[in-house]
Motif scaffolding. Structure first.
Motif, PDB file in Angstrom:
ATOM      1  N   ARG A 188     -12.497 -47.839  31.814  1.00 21.49           N
ATOM      2  CA  ARG A 188     -11.698 -47.486  32.989  1.00 21.49           C
ATOM      3  C   ARG A 188     -10.791 -48.656  33.365  1.00 21.49           C
ATOM      4  O   ARG A 188      -9.646 -48.457  33.749  1.00 21.49           O
ATOM      5  CB  ARG A 188     -12.596 -47.155  34.171  1.00 21.49           C
ATOM      6  N   TRP A 189     -11.301 -49.846  33.266  1.00 19.13           N
ATOM      7  CA  TRP A 189     -10.485 -51.006  33.615  1.00 19.13           C
ATOM      8  C   TRP A 189      -9.236 -51.041  32.740  1.00 19.13           C
ATOM      9  O   TRP A 189      -8.113 -51.232  33.222  1.00 19.13           O
ATOM     10  CB  TRP A 189     -11.286 -52.290  33.435  1.00 19.13           C
ATOM     11  N   GLN A 190      -9.446 -50.829  31.460  1.00 20.60           N
ATOM     12  CA  GLN A 190      -8.323 -50.857  30.535  1.00 20.60           C
ATOM     13  C   GLN A 190      -7.305 -49.772  30.873  1.00 20.60           C
ATOM     14  O   GLN A 190      -6.102 -49.994  30.809  1.00 20.60           O
ATOM     15  CB  GLN A 190      -8.845 -50.692  29.105  1.00 20.60           C
ATOM     16  N   LEU A 191      -7.770 -48.585  31.249  1.00 18.63           N
ATOM     17  CA  LEU A 191      -6.829 -47.502  31.538  1.00 18.63           C
ATOM     18  C   LEU A 191      -6.020 -47.794  32.793  1.00 18.63           C
ATOM     19  O   LEU A 191      -4.847 -47.419  32.899  1.00 18.63           O
ATOM     20  CB  LEU A 191      -7.576 -46.178  31.695  1.00 18.63           C
ATOM     21  N   ALA A 192      -6.638 -48.485  33.752  1.00 17.62           N
ATOM     22  CA  ALA A 192      -5.927 -48.740  35.002  1.00 17.62           C
ATOM     23  C   ALA A 192      -5.057 -49.991  34.901  1.00 17.62           C
ATOM     24  O   ALA A 192      -3.932 -50.016  35.393  1.00 17.62           O
ATOM     25  CB  ALA A 192      -6.923 -48.887  36.145  1.00 17.62           C
ATOM     26  N   PHE A 193      -5.582 -51.008  34.293  1.00 18.08           N
ATOM     27  CA  PHE A 193      -4.859 -52.295  34.233  1.00 18.08           C
ATOM     28  C   PHE A 193      -4.727 -52.722  32.788  1.00 18.08           C
ATOM     29  O   PHE A 193      -5.382 -53.676  32.353  1.00 18.08           O
ATOM     30  CB  PHE A 193      -5.605 -53.360  35.037  1.00 18.08           C
ATOM     31  N   PRO A 194      -3.908 -51.995  32.019  1.00 19.87           N
ATOM     32  CA  PRO A 194      -3.853 -52.288  30.577  1.00 19.87           C
ATOM     33  C   PRO A 194      -3.493 -53.742  30.325  1.00 19.87           C
ATOM     34  O   PRO A 194      -2.612 -54.289  30.994  1.00 19.87           O
ATOM     35  CB  PRO A 194      -2.767 -51.354  30.047  1.00 19.87           C
ATOM     36  N   GLY A 195      -4.216 -54.351  29.400  1.00 16.53           N
ATOM     37  CA  GLY A 195      -3.859 -55.688  28.982  1.00 16.53           C
ATOM     38  C   GLY A 195      -4.423 -56.809  29.811  1.00 16.53           C
ATOM     39  O   GLY A 195      -4.350 -57.962  29.421  1.00 16.53           O
ATOM     40  N   THR A 196      -5.031 -56.513  30.994  1.00 12.87           N
ATOM     41  CA  THR A 196      -5.506 -57.622  31.814  1.00 12.87           C
ATOM     42  C   THR A 196      -6.807 -58.208  31.277  1.00 12.87           C
ATOM     43  O   THR A 196      -7.098 -59.369  31.525  1.00 12.87           O
ATOM     44  CB  THR A 196      -5.733 -57.182  33.270  1.00 12.87           C
ATOM     45  N   LEU A 197      -7.593 -57.415  30.610  1.00  7.81           N
ATOM     46  CA  LEU A 197      -8.763 -57.993  29.942  1.00  7.81           C
ATOM     47  C   LEU A 197      -8.395 -58.122  28.474  1.00  7.81           C
ATOM     48  O   LEU A 197      -8.361 -57.133  27.741  1.00  7.81           O
ATOM     49  CB  LEU A 197      -9.991 -57.090  30.104  1.00  7.81           C
ATOM     50  N   SER A 198      -8.129 -59.347  28.043  1.00 14.60           N
ATOM     51  CA  SER A 198      -7.471 -59.505  26.742  1.00 14.60           C
ATOM     52  C   SER A 198      -8.379 -59.105  25.592  1.00 14.60           C
ATOM     53  O   SER A 198      -7.905 -58.802  24.508  1.00 14.60           O
ATOM     54  CB  SER A 198      -7.020 -60.950  26.570  1.00 14.60           C
ATOM     55  N   PHE A 199      -9.717 -59.076  25.811  1.00 11.20           N
ATOM     56  CA  PHE A 199     -10.579 -58.763  24.665  1.00 11.20           C
ATOM     57  C   PHE A 199     -10.628 -57.271  24.353  1.00 11.20           C
ATOM     58  O   PHE A 199     -11.148 -56.869  23.329  1.00 11.20           O
ATOM     59  CB  PHE A 199     -11.986 -59.325  24.878  1.00 11.20           C
ATOM     60  N   ILE A 200     -10.076 -56.439  25.245  1.00  8.03           N
ATOM     61  CA  ILE A 200     -10.116 -55.005  24.959  1.00  8.03           C
ATOM     62  C   ILE A 200      -8.887 -54.630  24.141  1.00  8.03           C
ATOM     63  O   ILE A 200      -7.842 -54.273  24.677  1.00  8.03           O
ATOM     64  CB  ILE A 200     -10.168 -54.172  26.240  1.00  8.03           C
ATOM     65  N   ASP A 201      -9.005 -54.729  22.833  1.00  7.31           N
ATOM     66  CA  ASP A 201      -7.907 -54.246  21.994  1.00  7.31           C
ATOM     67  C   ASP A 201      -8.190 -52.789  21.647  1.00  7.31           C
ATOM     68  O   ASP A 201      -9.230 -52.249  22.010  1.00  7.31           O
ATOM     69  CB  ASP A 201      -7.755 -55.134  20.752  1.00  7.31           C
ATOM     70  N   PRO A 202      -7.251 -52.125  20.964  1.00  4.33           N
ATOM     71  CA  PRO A 202      -7.472 -50.698  20.683  1.00  4.33           C
ATOM     72  C   PRO A 202      -8.807 -50.432  19.985  1.00  4.33           C
ATOM     73  O   PRO A 202      -9.489 -49.445  20.305  1.00  4.33           O
ATOM     74  CB  PRO A 202      -6.296 -50.322  19.791  1.00  4.33           C
ATOM     75  N   SER A 203      -9.200 -51.284  19.051  1.00  2.74           N
ATOM     76  CA  SER A 203     -10.480 -51.049  18.365  1.00  2.74           C
ATOM     77  C   SER A 203     -11.645 -51.115  19.340  1.00  2.74           C
ATOM     78  O   SER A 203     -12.517 -50.245  19.353  1.00  2.74           O
ATOM     79  CB  SER A 203     -10.711 -52.107  17.286  1.00  2.74           C
ATOM     80  N   GLN A 204     -11.641 -52.185  20.151  1.00  3.01           N
ATOM     81  CA  GLN A 204     -12.714 -52.321  21.128  1.00  3.01           C
ATOM     82  C   GLN A 204     -12.777 -51.088  22.013  1.00  3.01           C
ATOM     83  O   GLN A 204     -13.852 -50.566  22.304  1.00  3.01           O
ATOM     84  CB  GLN A 204     -12.460 -53.562  22.010  1.00  3.01           C
ATOM     85  N   TYR A 205     -11.620 -50.626  22.450  1.00  3.77           N
ATOM     86  CA  TYR A 205     -11.582 -49.487  23.357  1.00  3.77           C
ATOM     87  C   TYR A 205     -12.303 -48.293  22.734  1.00  3.77           C
ATOM     88  O   TYR A 205     -13.145 -47.640  23.351  1.00  3.77           O
ATOM     89  CB  TYR A 205     -10.136 -49.123  23.693  1.00  3.77           C
ATOM     90  N   LEU A 206     -11.947 -48.024  21.462  1.00  5.21           N
ATOM     91  CA  LEU A 206     -12.572 -46.885  20.787  1.00  5.21           C
ATOM     92  C   LEU A 206     -14.080 -47.096  20.648  1.00  5.21           C
ATOM     93  O   LEU A 206     -14.868 -46.160  20.794  1.00  5.21           O
ATOM     94  CB  LEU A 206     -11.945 -46.690  19.408  1.00  5.21           C
ATOM     95  N   GLN A 207     -14.464 -48.320  20.365  1.00  5.78           N
ATOM     96  CA  GLN A 207     -15.897 -48.596  20.243  1.00  5.78           C
ATOM     97  C   GLN A 207     -16.610 -48.348  21.576  1.00  5.78           C
ATOM     98  O   GLN A 207     -17.692 -47.777  21.614  1.00  5.78           O
ATOM     99  CB  GLN A 207     -16.114 -50.026  19.775  1.00  5.78           C
ATOM    100  N   TYR A 208     -15.964 -48.778  22.657  1.00  5.13           N
ATOM    101  CA  TYR A 208     -16.593 -48.584  23.963  1.00  5.13           C
ATOM    102  C   TYR A 208     -16.796 -47.102  24.259  1.00  5.13           C
ATOM    103  O   TYR A 208     -17.877 -46.690  24.669  1.00  5.13           O
ATOM    104  CB  TYR A 208     -15.747 -49.199  25.087  1.00  5.13           C
ATOM    105  N   ILE A 209     -15.737 -46.292  24.078  1.00  2.00           N
ATOM    106  CA  ILE A 209     -15.929 -44.888  24.471  1.00  2.00           C
ATOM    107  C   ILE A 209     -16.922 -44.197  23.545  1.00  2.00           C
ATOM    108  O   ILE A 209     -17.693 -43.358  23.977  1.00  2.00           O
ATOM    109  CB  ILE A 209     -14.616 -44.075  24.538  1.00  2.00           C
TER     110      ILE A 209
END
Ligand code: HEM
Ligand SMILES: [Cu+2]
Lengths: 585, 240
Positions: A63-84
């Motif tokens: 959710r953080w990434q969707l609201a504030f894209p790029g502010t948490l630098s460790f969430i790259d597209p791969s990480q995002y997919l892994q999280y969901i």
């Protein structure tokens, strides 16, 4: 309408002798490698909640990434997919399934049907330890090179095992292994639950006198025993595709400019196997919720459940129907239009028994004496949320509506309402309801109110706007929307709003956890039957119930589970083991 | 709710009332299936679940066999043995099937003797069953070795669709594992029968409950199931 016939059958003599119980002698066999269903239930619940917490944290990050894209630098597209992916899989399988069946099933089945323990205590213990192993394997995938799999919780091949999908190195292997282990462990427990309900009840406890909680858990277990095999087979075959290089699910394809060795397999086959498991899975978590909610409503509105027999048949009917609707998840995979027609029809037919249940809950409440206790609040929240999610389900069940909405936030909103939030509400309600039986103490009421209102309002703040985002066309499983012509700027504000709500809801769950531990010491002593409920688990001689549950004598059941406010009775409830000459004749 | 019982009208034996009585029988006190022990009901339910596993395996096999565009190897050539100077199709598999079906017969006899509390004959018949089962697994191992030597791998084979090897090894392997577990189970129970555990009411390690001769029948249920599955595998893999 009180179905008096249910309460008035004569009691048959005992059919089976008492079973011998295994008596543990050391601390380890009592509390660690315990064969007592109650301890196993607590172990299951704590493990499920611990891993569920991981899934919760993962949802904050997405959710953080969707609201504030790029502010948490460790969430790259791969990480995002892994999280969901991990979020979805953990929530559905390792939290909800394990908690409802392994947790509530183990605690409530023997107590509510009047048994001393499960039919096969040793197998039951193995079931928990196998589940724990599955969880550990799953957790291990966070620490292997490449991280956990990012294939989406549906794990669709061919992409799930190919380079380019995060976690294709080890994550997917561990995920599949963990699922296989989970299924083996679940089967051991599931056999126990089914046999205990069918063959291990107390005298007088006919099937048609069982509390609906048990009906729900029982039917869900049967579904699980028949649905998990499909996932098992799918997981085994995909594991071979990944590890041995077979091509069950792999067509010939070019990946990253290279012709792969694979060829001739059928990716659609996996989808069929997955959803033959996946749709019943929805009901594996929904049916126990239905059952528990019926009992919560009846107890806290001091009124017999409306149309008990109809409720039982509806549970069974939903269970049967849930096996013939699976391909409504595959409308966009391409299928013969007649199949689409068939699956759309069966999907809509399920709405009938489901609607019957909802009407019956409402009618139970109608003349009820509603106590707005926390379990009742959560039960009400469940009904509202479930109706909400069910209605959007009717939309998505239709092929023409589903095709444009598929893979948008609308779908995410729908399934969170119907199988995410709604069953979680029931779990909370049930925990507030049965915590006194497990610990002998009440959960703190004030913290409970806080927990309920923030969670309830918050859940709507999170998922209601998501429907709208979906209608706008915002896709699901996207790391970042970026500049798209069809998603207006303002959608971003909505995303921020949703995320703030999600974080708030998340925070209040920590309050709930605190309450769980705090009340263990400081909660108000509850006595044996604080809700003045009729079902057997509240009639145990001691609270918390000791090993063997019932002391010397097994209970004998004289009536159904819903004798609340019976005219002429001394009390406003008649326990199931109350002989007929007491109060009313 | 006034049913026909209360109105005094004669009860027509309608289909509905017959259904009702079936339901009330099943819903009856304490036990749904009277005279069926916990162990036996568990085995039946497990077998139902296992049926779904095997069905999924077989359906998957059929699907990949139909979805691949490469021709499927001809089973009567692949599974032929070269004996006495000529190729005899399906000979090994015929023997294996015969052995397994015979073992079902000896198992049934063991169950019979168990209920007569004839310890010696029961144990011997169970050992024979286990031996036949082990022979089956042995022949399967031989068949696997032969195929592997001829170049069949899970991911490829010399004659056609690679899915041939994949499904063959997977499904027969899964079935062979079932047989192996069955053999182990048979040996354990046979030992208990021999020792007279079921006459003295000795507590089992696994269940911590004292067992009785019914466990022989439960083992038998599993064994017959594994046999039945083999017949299906045989039909779908070797005759199609
Ligand atoms: C506070 C609670 C929750 C929040 C904030 C939340 C949020 C999210 C988000 C943001 C996504 C990813 C959307 C996307 O980009 O595609 C997601 C996916 C998902 N969630 Fe939740 N969720 C919550 C609780 C639950 C629960 C209780 C369940 C249990 C059923 C659940 C099941 C799933 C599933 C199955 C997916 C799909 C994963 C995938 O696409 O592979 N969630 N959730
Ligand atoms: Cu579905």
């Amino acid at each position: 309408m009180v179905d008096t016939a249910i309460g008035r059958e004569p009691i048959a003599p005992a059919e089976a002798g008492e079973v011998e119980l295994y008596h543990p002698h050391s601390w380890i066999t009592k509390y660690v490698f315990s064969q007592d269903a109650k301890i196993i239930a607590i172990q299951y619940s704590l493990t499920a909640m611990a891993i569920g917490l991981v899934a919760l944290v993962l949802s904050w990050l997405t959710r953080w990434q969707l609201a504030f894209p790029g502010t948490l630098s460790f969430i790259d597209p791969s990480q995002y997919l892994q999280y969901i992916t991990m979020h979805g899989m953990i929530m559905v399988v390792y939290l909800l399934t394990a908690l409802f069946l392994g947790g509530f099933g183990n605690y409530l089945i023997p107590l509510m049907v009047g048994a001393r323990d499960m039919a096969f205590p040793y197998l039951n213990m193995l079931s928990y330890w196998t589940y724990l192993l599955a969880v550990l394997v799953l957790v291990a995938s966070f620490f292997v090179p490449g991280g956990p799999t990012g294939a989406g919780w549906t794990l669709y091949p061919p992409q799930s095992i190919l380079p380019g999908t995060p976690g294709y190195e080890w994550g997917i292997i561990l995920m599949l292994a963990s699922l296989i282990i989970f299924i083996i462990g679940f089967t051991m427990g599931g056999l126990n639950y089914v046999v205990t309900v069918l063959q291990g009840r107390a005298r007088g406890m006919t099937l048609m006198r069982m509390p609906l909680t048990i009906w729900g858990i029982f039917t869900a277990t049967v579904l699980a025993l028949l649905a998990f095999p499909a996932l098992f087979v799918g997981a085994v075959m995909m594991l071979f595709d990944r590890v041995l290089g077979t091509s069950f699910f792999m067509p010939s394809l070019v990946s990253m400019g290279e012709q792969l060795q694979y060829g001739g397999g059928s990716p659609i086959l996996f989808q069929h196997l997955f959803w033959f498991f996946g749709h019943p899975e929805v009901y594996i978590v929904a049916l126990p919720a239905f059952g528990i909610v019926s009992d919560l409503i009846s107890t806290h509105a001091r009124r017999n459940i409306f149309g008990y027999r109809m409720m039982v048949w509806a549970i069974v009917a939903i269970g049967v129907l849930s096996f013939v609707v699976w391909a409504h998840h595959m409308y966009v995979s391409g299928m013969n239009p007649w199949f689409g027609f068939f699956f759309a029809t069966t999907t809509l037919i399920i709405a009938i028994p489901t609607a019957i249940k909802v009407y019956n809950w409402v009618l139970t409440l109608w003349h009820g004496d509603i106590h707005l206790t926390i379990p009742m609040l959560f039960a009400l929240a469940f009904i509202v949320t479930f109706v909400n999610g069910g209605l959007t389900g009717l939309f998505l069940g239709n092929v023409v509506v589903d095709v444009p909405l598929s893979d948008t936030m609308f779908v995410v909103a729908h399934f969170h309402m119907v199988m995410g939030v709604a069953p979680i509400f029931v779990i909370f309600g049930a925990l507030y309801h049965w915590y006194p039986k497990v610990t002998g103490r009440m959960l703190n009421e004030w913290l409970g109110q806080l927990h309920f209102w923030v969670t309830f309002i918050g859940a709507y703040a999170i998922f209601f706007p998501m429907h709208y985002l979906g209608l706008l066309g915002m896709p699901r499983r996207y790391h970042e929307i970026g500049q798209t012509s069809f998603v207006p700027e303002s959608a971003q504000n909505l995303n921020v709003f949703i995320t703030i709500a999600a974080l708030t809801v998340g925070a209040v769950q920590l309050v709930f956890l605190f309450n769980l531990f705090w009340s263990l010491r400081y909660g108000r002593a509850s006595g044996g039957n604080p809700w003045r409920a009729t079902t057997l688990e509240w009639q145990t001689p001691e609270t918390p119930p000791p090993h063997g549950n019932w002391g010397k004598e097994l209970p004998v059941v004289y009536r159904w589970a819903y004798d609340y406010n019976v005219p002429g009775a001394k009390e406003d409830f008649l326990p199931q083991n109350q002989p007929p000459d007491w109060g009313t004749g | 709710m006034a049913g026909p019982e209360l109105t005094g009208a004669p009860l027509p034996e309608s289909r509905l009332t017959r259904w009702r009585s079936i339901v009330s029988d099943w819903a009856a006190d304490q036990r749904t299936f009277k005279h069926v022990s916990w162990g036996k009901s568990m085995m039946w339910i497990f077998l139902l679940s296992d049926t779904f596993i095997f069905s999924c395996f077989l359906l998957s096999y059929m699907t990949v066999r139909m979805s691949t565009t490469v021709p499927w190897p001809n089973p009567s050539e692949v599974f032929a043995l070269h004996l006495f100077g000529q190729n005899i199709p399906l000979i090994l598999i015929a023997i294996m099937t015969f052995v397994l079906i015979t073992s079902s017969g000896t198992m049934a006899m063991a169950v019979n003797f168990a209920y007569r509390r004839n310890r010696r004959k029961t144990a011997i018949l169970m050992l024979v069953t286990a031996l036949l089962g082990a022979a089956f697994v042995g022949m399967q191992a031989y068949e696997w070795t032969k195929l592997i030597e001829e170049g069949v791998r899970p991911w490829k084979n010399p004659w056609g669709a690679p899915q041939f090897g994949s499904t063959f090894f997977m499904v027969t392997g899964f079935h062979g594992t079932h047989v192996t577990f069955g053999v182990i189970f048979l040996l354990i129970v046979a030992r208990k029968v021999w020792r007279g555990d079921f006459d003295t009411g000795r507590r089992g390690f696994f269940t911590s409950r004292s067992g009785n001769y019914e466990i022989v029948e439960i083992t038998g249920l599993y064994w017959h199931f594994v046999d039945l599955v083999w017949v299906l595998i045989f039909a779908f893999f070797y005759l199609w």
